[in-house]
Write an enzyme that holds these catalytic residues in place. Structure first.
Site, PDB file in Angstrom:
ATOM      1  N   HIS A 243      13.806  -7.217 -19.884  1.00 17.19           N
ATOM      2  CA  HIS A 243      13.983  -5.768 -19.939  1.00 17.19           C
ATOM      3  C   HIS A 243      13.264  -5.220 -21.157  1.00 17.19           C
ATOM      4  O   HIS A 243      13.204  -5.887 -22.193  1.00 17.19           O
ATOM      5  CB  HIS A 243      15.480  -5.402 -20.016  1.00 17.19           C
ATOM      6  CG  HIS A 243      15.743  -3.985 -19.637  1.00 17.19           C
ATOM      7  ND1 HIS A 243      15.672  -2.954 -20.540  1.00 17.19           N
ATOM      8  CD2 HIS A 243      16.047  -3.424 -18.443  1.00 17.19           C
ATOM      9  CE1 HIS A 243      15.935  -1.817 -19.914  1.00 17.19           C
ATOM     10  NE2 HIS A 243      16.163  -2.074 -18.636  1.00 17.19           N
ATOM     11  N   GLU A 298      18.891  -5.788 -11.805  1.00 23.16           N
ATOM     12  CA  GLU A 298      18.404  -6.015 -10.445  1.00 23.16           C
ATOM     13  C   GLU A 298      18.931  -7.298  -9.812  1.00 23.16           C
ATOM     14  O   GLU A 298      18.986  -7.404  -8.587  1.00 23.16           O
ATOM     15  CB  GLU A 298      16.862  -6.029 -10.438  1.00 23.16           C
ATOM     16  CG  GLU A 298      16.215  -4.809 -11.054  1.00 23.16           C
ATOM     17  CD  GLU A 298      16.345  -3.556 -10.204  1.00 23.16           C
ATOM     18  OE1 GLU A 298      17.454  -3.308  -9.702  1.00 23.16           O
ATOM     19  OE2 GLU A 298      15.344  -2.844 -10.058  1.00 23.16           O
TER      20      GLU A 298
HETATM   21  N1  ACO Z   1       9.700 -13.633 -15.913  1.00 25.80           N
HETATM   22  C1  ACO Z   1       8.742 -14.326 -16.555  1.00 25.80           C
HETATM   23  N2  ACO Z   1       8.172 -13.930 -17.692  1.00 25.80           N
HETATM   24  C2  ACO Z   1       8.601 -12.763 -18.204  1.00 25.80           C
HETATM   25  C3  ACO Z   1       9.600 -11.979 -17.593  1.00 25.80           C
HETATM   26  C4  ACO Z   1      10.152 -12.464 -16.394  1.00 25.80           C
HETATM   27  N3  ACO Z   1      11.097 -11.781 -15.747  1.00 25.80           N
HETATM   28  N4  ACO Z   1       9.827 -10.872 -18.327  1.00 25.80           N
HETATM   29  C5  ACO Z   1       8.987 -10.938 -19.366  1.00 25.80           C
HETATM   30  N5  ACO Z   1       8.236 -12.078 -19.288  1.00 25.80           N
HETATM   31  C6  ACO Z   1       7.215 -12.523 -20.223  1.00 25.80           C
HETATM   32  C7  ACO Z   1       6.040 -11.572 -20.230  1.00 25.80           C
HETATM   33  O1  ACO Z   1       5.061 -11.946 -19.253  1.00 25.80           O
HETATM   34  C8  ACO Z   1       5.512 -11.732 -21.643  1.00 25.80           C
HETATM   35  O2  ACO Z   1       4.748 -12.920 -21.684  1.00 25.80           O
HETATM   36  P1  ACO Z   1       3.288 -12.959 -22.367  1.00 25.80           P
HETATM   37  O3  ACO Z   1       3.516 -12.566 -23.785  1.00 25.80           O
HETATM   38  O4  ACO Z   1       2.864 -14.379 -22.163  1.00 25.80           O
HETATM   39  O5  ACO Z   1       2.464 -11.956 -21.608  1.00 25.80           O
HETATM   40  C9  ACO Z   1       6.774 -11.997 -22.456  1.00 25.80           C
HETATM   41  O6  ACO Z   1       7.766 -12.448 -21.530  1.00 25.80           O
HETATM   42  C10 ACO Z   1       7.323 -10.777 -23.148  1.00 25.80           C
HETATM   43  O7  ACO Z   1       7.450  -9.731 -22.184  1.00 25.80           O
HETATM   44  P2  ACO Z   1       8.179  -8.372 -22.587  1.00 25.80           P
HETATM   45  O8  ACO Z   1       7.396  -7.696 -23.665  1.00 25.80           O
HETATM   46  O9  ACO Z   1       9.615  -8.644 -22.799  1.00 25.80           O
HETATM   47  O10 ACO Z   1       8.052  -7.563 -21.241  1.00 25.80           O
HETATM   48  P3  ACO Z   1       8.028  -6.006 -21.046  1.00 25.80           P
HETATM   49  O11 ACO Z   1       8.960  -5.317 -21.975  1.00 25.80           O
HETATM   50  O12 ACO Z   1       6.634  -5.546 -21.008  1.00 25.80           O
HETATM   51  O13 ACO Z   1       8.560  -5.961 -19.576  1.00 25.80           O
HETATM   52  C11 ACO Z   1       9.892  -6.073 -17.710  1.00 25.80           C
HETATM   53  C12 ACO Z   1       9.866  -5.753 -19.192  1.00 25.80           C
HETATM   54  C13 ACO Z   1       8.774  -5.296 -17.000  1.00 25.80           C
HETATM   55  C14 ACO Z   1      11.226  -5.639 -17.116  1.00 25.80           C
HETATM   56  C15 ACO Z   1       9.681  -7.594 -17.527  1.00 25.80           C
HETATM   57  O14 ACO Z   1      10.706  -8.307 -18.185  1.00 25.80           O
HETATM   58  C16 ACO Z   1       9.575  -8.002 -16.084  1.00 25.80           C
HETATM   59  O15 ACO Z   1       8.488  -7.927 -15.503  1.00 25.80           O
HETATM   60  N6  ACO Z   1      10.721  -8.443 -15.447  1.00 25.80           N
HETATM   61  C17 ACO Z   1      10.709  -8.789 -14.048  1.00 25.80           C
HETATM   62  C18 ACO Z   1      10.790  -7.534 -13.173  1.00 25.80           C
HETATM   63  C19 ACO Z   1      12.171  -6.904 -13.187  1.00 25.80           C
HETATM   64  O16 ACO Z   1      13.189  -7.569 -13.095  1.00 25.80           O
HETATM   65  N7  ACO Z   1      12.160  -5.556 -13.283  1.00 25.80           N
HETATM   66  C20 ACO Z   1      13.381  -4.757 -13.297  1.00 25.80           C
HETATM   67  C21 ACO Z   1      13.689  -4.274 -14.684  1.00 25.80           C
HETATM   68  S1  ACO Z   1      15.217  -3.352 -14.725  1.00 25.80           S
HETATM   69  C22 ACO Z   1      14.775  -1.820 -14.143  1.00 25.80           C
HETATM   70  O17 ACO Z   1      13.681  -1.366 -14.284  1.00 25.80           O
HETATM   71  C23 ACO Z   1      15.762  -1.063 -13.389  1.00 25.80           C
END
Ligand code: ACO
Length: 355
Positions: A243, A298
């Site tokens: 998140h 989710e």
């Molecule tokens: N699975 C695998 N890797 C992940 C996930 C995940 N669910 N979430 C973050 N990461 C990774 C990113 O790829 C990033 O890796 P990198 O540095 O090698 O590129 C690292 O963790 C850090 O990411 P964050 O900065 O925490 O991610 P950001 O804040 O940009 O994204 C997000 C948040 C979009 C929700 C992300 O965690 C994600 O894509 N989750 C999966 C989709 C999801 O569940 N969305 C619903 C969110 S709740 C809502 O909107 C109602």
């Protein structure tokens, strides 16, 4: 420059407070767990709208007006073309509503969520849409318009818990989109359509369908770790985890897990989901030791909506049917500030060559 705007404060709001460090969510003064356990959709509508519409009636009358509006907007169903996915059907339907900044516009938008979502699902299954029943509660009518029979009260309770839990959540991507559009004075319907368009993406509200796809693909507890390792090795994001704001567990996850657990026959599914959740969290902690990635709303949304018989391709539209309360309230809050949202960009393109 902050491309994800994560450190930018772009609004003051009285609607909700997302405390990402401590895993707390407060909506209009209420902890989300309390809202989820005690309120129906109509109560939440009253709660989030009460400071923004002077003429807002009491909860009972508001419920009656939502029921009447469901019947009114149903007349538009036959104008929506066949062959659309559920989100597109809802987006087209919402776009047909009269667009202004009034309470009526907000009520029609909220009323239309279940009407168009249920009609889209039935049309996709080759079935006739079902006319709304203004005498039922909003959540009960939603389920009746889907299945054609008056639902079990426990299912209504679960859907209410869901809609209320997701009704608002700070300045998330879709709410920001809604506020930007509202700031141009385009109207609440335009703001709602903008919110829906932002919500549709898999990184925001499009995740719960893919959560079920993941659970199905894993299939059995003993496959979990191998499947997760494979997905992470190929660079996939695991839906329902991570998140932008929460650094600890999303409080909505447990509010929804509790709502699923109150439904009979869900214990086995919850146990399997818990197994997957534990395996995912372990693998993410190993891969990203510096970045705390936890369960988000989710994951248990997927289980709850599945348990009450909603098809996965409709999950995002159901989410929108709850979040529309927040979008319309935020839109009114933005309008009351009277300021057009217009940030700036830094030019990095070519400079003009002197002639
Ligand atoms: N699975 C695998 N890797 C992940 C996930 C995940 N669910 N979430 C973050 N990461 C990774 C990113 O790829 C990033 O890796 P990198 O540095 O090698 O590129 C690292 O963790 C850090 O990411 P964050 O900065 O925490 O991610 P950001 O804040 O940009 O994204 C997000 C948040 C979009 C929700 C992300 O965690 C994600 O894509 N989750 C999966 C989709 C999801 O569940 N969305 C619903 C969110 S709740 C809502 O909107 C109602």
């Amino acid at each position: 420059m902050d491309s994800g705007l994560e450190n930018v404060v772009a609004a003051e709001t009285i609607l909700s407070d997302v405390d990402g460090q401590n895993g707390r969510l407060v909506i209009c003064g209420w902890p989300v767990e309390l809202l989820a356990a005690s309120m129906a959709f109509e109560d939440a509508a009253h709660l989030v709208w009460r400071e923004f519409f002077e003429e807002l009636p009491d909860v009972r009358e508001l419920g009656a007006r939502l029921g009447a509006a469901r019947e009114e907007v149903y007349a538009l169903v036959h104008e929506i073309p066949d062959g659309l996915d559920v989100i597109s059907f809802l987006r087209v339907g919402w776009a047909l509503l009269p667009d202004d900044e009034s309470l009526e516009a907000a009520i029609r938008l909220a009323a239309a969520g279940p009407v168009f979502t249920a009609a889209a699902i039935r049309r996709a299954e080759g079935l006739e849409p079902i006319h709304p029943d203004r005498d039922l509660s909003h959540a009960a009518d939603f389920l009746r318009m889907l299945a054609g029979k008056v639902p079990d009260p426990s299912e209504v309770r679960a859907l209410d818990a869901y809609l209320v839990t997701v009704c608002d959540h700070g300045l998330n991507a879709s709410t920001f989109a809604a506020r930007v559009v509202a700031s141009t004075r385009a109207g609440l319907v335009s703001a709602g359509v903008a919110g829906l368009s932002a919500l549709k993406g898999p990184l925001h509200g499009g995740a719960p369908g893919p959560v079920l796809d993941m659970i199905d693909a894993i299939g059995a507890p003993e496959n979990a770790e191998t499947w997760i390792d494979g997905a992470l090795a190929s660079g996939e994001r695991l839906m329902g985890f991570g998140h932008r704001v929460y650094r600890v567990r999303d409080p909505r996850a447990d509010a929804l897990k509790a709502a699923v657990a109150r439904l009979t026959g869900t214990a086995g599914r919850i146990r399997f989901a818990e197994h997957i959740e534990k395996a995912v969290l372990g693998r993410l902690a190993k891969k990203y030791p510096q970045r705390k990635l936890e369960t988000n709303v989710e994951f248990y949304t997927a289980l709850l909506l599945e348990a009450i018989g909603l098809p996965r391709e409709a999950f995002t539209a159901v989410f929108a049917s709850g979040r529309v309360l927040g979008w319309t309230a935020h839109a009114r809050e933005q309008i009351s500030e009277g300021r057009l949202v217009r940030p700036r960009s830094v030019y990095r393109g070519p400079v003009p060559v002197p002639a």
